[in-house]
Each structure stands twice: as structure tokens, then as C-alpha cells.
Scaffold this motif. Structure first.
Motif, PDB file in Angstrom:
ATOM      1  N   ILE A  32      97.885   1.490  71.191  1.00  0.00           N
ATOM      2  CA  ILE A  32      98.809   0.722  71.689  1.00  0.00           C
ATOM      3  C   ILE A  32      99.868   1.442  72.405  1.00  0.00           C
ATOM      4  O   ILE A  32     100.505   2.251  71.829  1.00  0.00           O
ATOM      5  CB  ILE A  32      99.248  -0.392  70.866  1.00  0.00           C
ATOM      6  CG1 ILE A  32      98.246  -1.221  70.129  1.00  0.00           C
ATOM      7  CG2 ILE A  32     100.352  -1.325  71.609  1.00  0.00           C
ATOM      8  CD1 ILE A  32      98.651  -2.169  69.130  1.00  0.00           C
ATOM      9  N   GLU A  34     103.819  -5.400  71.425  1.00  0.00           N
ATOM     10  CA  GLU A  34     102.467  -5.519  71.123  1.00  0.00           C
ATOM     11  C   GLU A  34     102.018  -4.661  69.878  1.00  0.00           C
ATOM     12  O   GLU A  34     100.949  -4.973  68.997  1.00  0.00           O
ATOM     13  CB  GLU A  34     101.516  -4.821  72.077  1.00  0.00           C
ATOM     14  CG  GLU A  34     100.088  -4.994  72.135  1.00  0.00           C
ATOM     15  CD  GLU A  34      99.341  -4.281  73.170  1.00  0.00           C
ATOM     16  OE1 GLU A  34      97.970  -4.019  73.432  1.00  0.00           O
ATOM     17  OE2 GLU A  34     100.056  -3.794  74.435  1.00  0.00           O
ATOM     18  N   GLN A  59     102.987  -6.854  66.976  1.00  0.00           N
ATOM     19  CA  GLN A  59     101.990  -8.048  66.625  1.00  0.00           C
ATOM     20  C   GLN A  59     100.833  -7.278  66.030  1.00  0.00           C
ATOM     21  O   GLN A  59     100.221  -8.098  64.844  1.00  0.00           O
ATOM     22  CB  GLN A  59     101.693  -8.698  68.030  1.00  0.00           C
ATOM     23  CG  GLN A  59     102.924  -9.419  68.639  1.00  0.00           C
ATOM     24  CD  GLN A  59     102.603  -9.846  70.021  1.00  0.00           C
ATOM     25  OE1 GLN A  59     101.694  -9.197  70.638  1.00  0.00           O
ATOM     26  NE2 GLN A  59     103.170 -10.896  70.442  1.00  0.00           N
TER      27      GLN A  59
END
Length: 553
Positions: free
Chosen positions: A402, A416, A419
Motif C-alpha cells: 500500500i 488505506e 484499514q
């Protein structure tokens, strides 16, 4: 573009009481050091399985930068923005790298812990207390010898050096006791940097004051003329040394720019010690937050491995998720790109350097817990480079990679990642330690070299072989191993980058740390007292007439 210190100085600081209240800490549980720092009083609830633990580690550090602390701070802020009760637990900076070359340890950009000037300088005085306690023991040893030496200590076999929290190569090897009979007994001595002190390791591995005192009593300070070990307990000074650390053992509480609570406590180097903040601070996070983000020093081959094999057994809690930080720039450097050309797209160098990241993913994955790759964004990274690295990670390891923008955007830039961490943290995967205590020292080191570094094995110097026989003789061989190795390479040669194969690690000597509870294996030319570079960071620092600090990164 604002510097880190300018961003820090222009950020709003909340009173430390408000930060403490986010964790449910009462006024009676904090001891303010001014308006924005505090000590947190002991004890803590011992239920360390209360919250989730996230370990942030990285590839081998390079001149291009990886931003591991910045990522850890950004991740904690992102978890907070997602309404998760979050704390971060980090090490305290040493004045050695602050005044030298590496810099501070408070993150960067808009992912910082603040006030960064205080944290990077004297903070709450923990390192000074450690330095004084360490050197008090040194003075007590020499005083004992001067006044008759009832313990029959051999001055030639004293293993306890003095320390100083600054890089000073002139003090690596010294002669003390010169000046006649009133000035002590002449002998060779030397200085380590404070973060290499066994007392630092002990502070960071102790559960409470009682445990601290017991560990201090076990410190091996040398041998008698007939080769019998001498400990602090023999000198009967463990109480006095513990007294000097009664406040330093309490974790420090500060905040991030986005007001996420931050425990900052302890600071052993990862290339010469175990490289993780105190288990007291991590335990504090686990008992006051739902998610605790912590960081281990340097790459996963050093701090990451030591967190898994030295820290977690004492913490009583294994990481729920491991985040491995990498940058496109650093991987290109690992792949042979010139450091002056890292802003230019170079897919070939990236492909050649990516296996360094792969080796770190493999190293952390072997412990059985989920691993996520965090790509720390630089503006020079191209879409093609990012796509290529993500494909490499997906094709070879089938885990998330990511891209994060926390340096420029703070917590929003790591949403992101946060999460993905929350999703991965709800796992029931079993933790698999690298070795068992009853394995031999050689077997433990071989597993570290083959399964973490990717090498073929080890070679012991004649000195190390003799020391190993003594370690076995005294029954110390069941302790875990703390590798002292260069941070810049998976090998013990700092000039070898990437993911080398078919190499051996050369163990030049062992150091017994009975108080800390591990055996240090020194490799290559790792120094326990670094030197300053040709242009120390101190040359760029200043303070204005109004007290404002400049040049501190």
C-alpha cells in the motif's frame, strides 16, 4: 517547504492532561513535566492481551531514507481518524545520532511526535539518569579495587566500561587511574555510547522496579583472578543503582501533531542492542488503547528479529500484524542506482533491488503473523515504478503493498494502510518463534543467519570459540542471542546491498549480558561507541535570543 522543526513549532499542542484523558489516565496517574510532557506512574494492569499490537519495521536503511518512524506515526494517526482508540510506543532519541549523522527519532513532515525539540534533546532526563547510574557502577567497581579489592577482582578482566550519550571516538579505548596512589589503580578502560549500556537494555526489558533491581543485581561486571564471575550482587549496590532509575523507569507521554497519545520510553540501538522501546511503554499502550503501534530499530533483520525473539517473550504479547516499510528510492539504491539519480525513473534498478524487500517479507512472515508492505511515497516515484513494486509483492508473496502519503498528509495519507491493518489484526494465526531457549548458542545464531538474513551459516573467531566454551561452562548458553551487526546490509559487510546469497556471518566475540538476559554476538566491525561524521548535524543547529531552536532537522 517547511522543515520538520518548523512544522512542529507551528503545530497546536494540547495540554498533556487532555492527551492522557484520551487513554483513560487520571490526573493521579500522570506526573507533568511542563505543559506538554508527562511521566506515567506505575503499575499498569498486566493483561497485555487487551489491545492489538502492530509492529512497524523496514528494509535495510539507506542514504535514500525509508521513513519508518514517520510511517508508524502516520499509521497511528490514521487509526485514530478511523475512530479507533490508539496509542503509539516509540524509543527516545539518543544525542549521539541527533548531533551526528542519523538525525532525530520523532518522525517527519506532518507525521511527527511533538514537541520534537524537547524529545530530541534532553526530554525528561531518562538518558542522563541511565548514564549516571552506569558510571556510578563504574566508579564503585574501581573504588572497591582501590580500597582492598575484597572480591579479588582482576582489573584486566573488568567487562563493564563507562558510557556517554554522544558519539566520541576518542574515548573508545582509554587508560584510567593515572596520577599516583591517590588516583586509583591504573588500567585500560573505554567508553560505550549510553544506548549500548546494558542498563538501557535492562530498563527496556524490566516489568517494574522489582524486576529492574533483580536484573541489575545480575549484571556481570568482570571476573576474579581465578576466573570466577563477579556481579553487581557481589558488590551489593543494586539498590543504589535502582534508586537512580526510579523515575527513568516510568514511561513518558507526549502526542503526535494530530494529538494521538504517544508513549516514548527507552532507546537501545538495534545494531548493538535489541533496538526496541520499553516493554513498560508497550504494555501501557496495550492496556490503555485498542491499537498500539510500535516500531523496532533499523530493518527487520535487526530490530524486527529482536522484537520477535527477545522482546515478545518478556512482553507476553506477540504482534498481531507486521508492517514492513520500503521506499522506491531505497530499493533502487539497493539495485545499484547512483544515489544522485534516485529521482529518475529506473525500472531495472528497482527490479534488481526489490529482492531486498522480499528478504524482509520472508523474514517477518516466518513468524506466522500477517505482513503488510507500506510503500512510503516520494514525489519522484512514478506510476510505473509503484505498479512494478506492487506486482512484485503480489506475485511473490500475495500480500498487500500500500502506498502511503503520511509525510505530506499526516494520518489521512495512511488511511488505506490503517484499514488493511485493522482487517489483518483480527487473525488467529499462531506465532512461531525462531528458536527455543534450550538450543545451543550456535544453533540460535545459525537460524538467525539462515532464516532471517538469508545466509549460509556462521564462522567463529578463535576468541569467540573460547568465549563460547566459558558461556556453556557457566550455563549461560540458554539465553537468547542479540546480534550486533551493521544495519546497512543483510550481511556483516555494510557495502553489500540488495539480497545477497551464499554468505557467512563472522562472529568476532561474545558479550554476556546477564541482567538484560541475552548474549550479544558481535560481528564485523560494529562499534559500541560511534564517531561523529565530517559534517555533524550539530554544525547546523542554533538557538535564537528568544530561545527558539533552529537547524534541528
Amino acid at each position: 517547504m517547511k522543515t520538520d522543526i518548523e512544522i512542529s513549532q507551528n503545530s497546536e499542542l494540547l495540554p498533556i492532561g487532555k492527551i492522557a484523558s484520551k487513554l483513560g489516565l487520571t490526573d493521579q496517574q500522570i506526573e507533568p513535566y511542563g505543559h506538554y510532557k508527562a511521566k506515567v506512574t506505575l503499575p499498569f494492569n498486566s493483561q497485555t492481551d487487551k489491545g492489538k499490537l502492530i509492529l512497524v519495521t523496514s528494509i535495510n536503511p539507506t542514504a535514500a531514507g525509508e521513513g519508518k518512524t514517520t510511517m508508524a506515526v502516520g499509521l497511528s494517526d490514521a487509526l485514530s481518524e478511523l475512530n479507533h482508540k490508539t496509542a503509539i510506543a516509540l524509543r527516545e532519541p539518543s544525542l549521539g545520532p541527533v548531533m551526528g549523522m542519523k538525525g532525530g527519532a520523532t518522525g517527519g513532515g506532518y507525521s511527527q511526535v511533538i514537541p520534537m525539540e524537547d524529545i530530541n534533546l534532553h526530554f525528561t532526563g531518562d538518558f542522563h539518569a541511565l548514564t549516571e547510574a552506569h558510571d556510578t557502577l563504574s566508579a564503585l567497581i574501581d573504588n572497591h579495587i582501590h580500597h582492598g579489592n575484597q572480591l579479588n577482582i582482576d582489573p584486566r578482566q573488568i567487562t563493564w566500561k563507562r558510557v556517554l550519550d554522544i558519539n566520541d571516538r576518542e574515548l573508545r579505548h582509554t587508560v584510567i587511574g593515572l596520577g599516583g596512589r591517590t588516583s586509583g589503580v591504573p588500567r585500560e578502560d573505554g567508553f560505550d555510547i549510553t544506548v549500548a549500556s546494558e542498563l538501557m537494555a535492562i530498563l527496556c526489558l524490566s516489568r517494574d522496579i522489582k524486576d529492574l533491581k533483580q536484573r541489575i543485581s545480575k549484571i556481570l561486571i568482570g571476573y576474579t583472578y581465578d576466573r570466577k564471575p563477579v556481579t553487581v550482587a557481589d558488590l551489593k549496590v543494586e539498590g543504589a543503582l535502582t534508586l537512580l532509575l526510579k523515575d527513568a523507569i516510568k514511561p513518558n507521554l507526549v502526542q503526535t501533531i494530530e494529538h494521538t497519545p504517544a508513549y516514548i520510553h527507552g532507546g537501545p540501538f538495534a545494531n548493538i542492542a535489541h533496538g526496541c522501546n520499553s516493554i513498560i511503554a508497550t504494555n501501557a499502550g496495550l492496556n490503555t488503547a485498542d491499537y498500539t503501534v510500535t516500531e523496532s530499530g533499523f530493518g527487520s533483520d535487526l530490530g524486527g528479529e529482536k522484537f520477535m525473539d527477545i522482546v515478545t517473550p518478556r512482553l507476553g504479547k506477540n504482534p498481531d500484524v507486521v508492517v514492513v516499510v520500503a521506499t522506491i528510492r531505497a530499493l533502487k539504491l539497493n539495485g545499484g542506482a547512483n544515489k544522485d539519480d534516485l529521482s529518475t525513473e529506473d525500472l531495472a534498478a528497482l527490479a534488481k533491488g526489490a529482492p531486498n524487500l522480499g528478504r524482509h517479507i520472508q523474514a517477518m512472515s516466518r513468524y506466522g503473523k500477517p505482513v503488510i508492505v507500506a510503500i512510503n511515497d516520494f514525489t519522484s516515484d512514478t506510476d510505473a515504478e509503484i505498479a512494478q513494486l506492487r506486482k512484485y509483492v503480489a506475485d511473490n508473496f500475495n500480500i498487500p503493498a500500500i502506498t502511503c502519503y503520511e509525510w505530506a498528509q499526516g494520518g489521512k495519507g495512511a488511511t488505506e494502510l490503517a484499514q488493511a491493518v485493522v482487517k489483518a489484526a483480527d487473525n488467529t494465526d499462531q506465532f512461531h518463534p525462531l528458536y527455543q531457549d534450550d538450543e545451543s548458542i550456535e544453533a540460535k545464531i545459525n537460524k538467525i543467519v539462515t532464516e532471517i538474513y538469508g545466509g549460509d551459516g556462521i564462522e567463529l573467531s578463535n576468541k569467540a570459540q573460547k568465549q563460547l566454551k566459558q558461556i556453556v561452562k557457566h550455563g549461560w548458553d540458554k539465553l537468547p542471542v542479540c546480534m550486533a551487526k551493521t544495519q546497512y546490509s543483510l550481511t556483516d559487510d555494510a557495502s553489500i546491498h540488495g539480497a545477497p546469497e551464499h554468505f557467512k556471518i563472522h562472529i568476532r566475540e561474545f558479550q554476556v549480558k546477564l541482567g538484560a538476559g541475552f548474549i550479544v554476538a558481535l560481528t564485523g566491525n560494529v562499534l559500541t561507541m560511534p564517531g561523529l561524521p565530517s559534517h555533524p548535524a550539530a554544525l547546523d543547529m542554533d538557538v535564537k535570543d528568544n530561545g527558539e531552536i533552529t537547524g534541528l532537522f
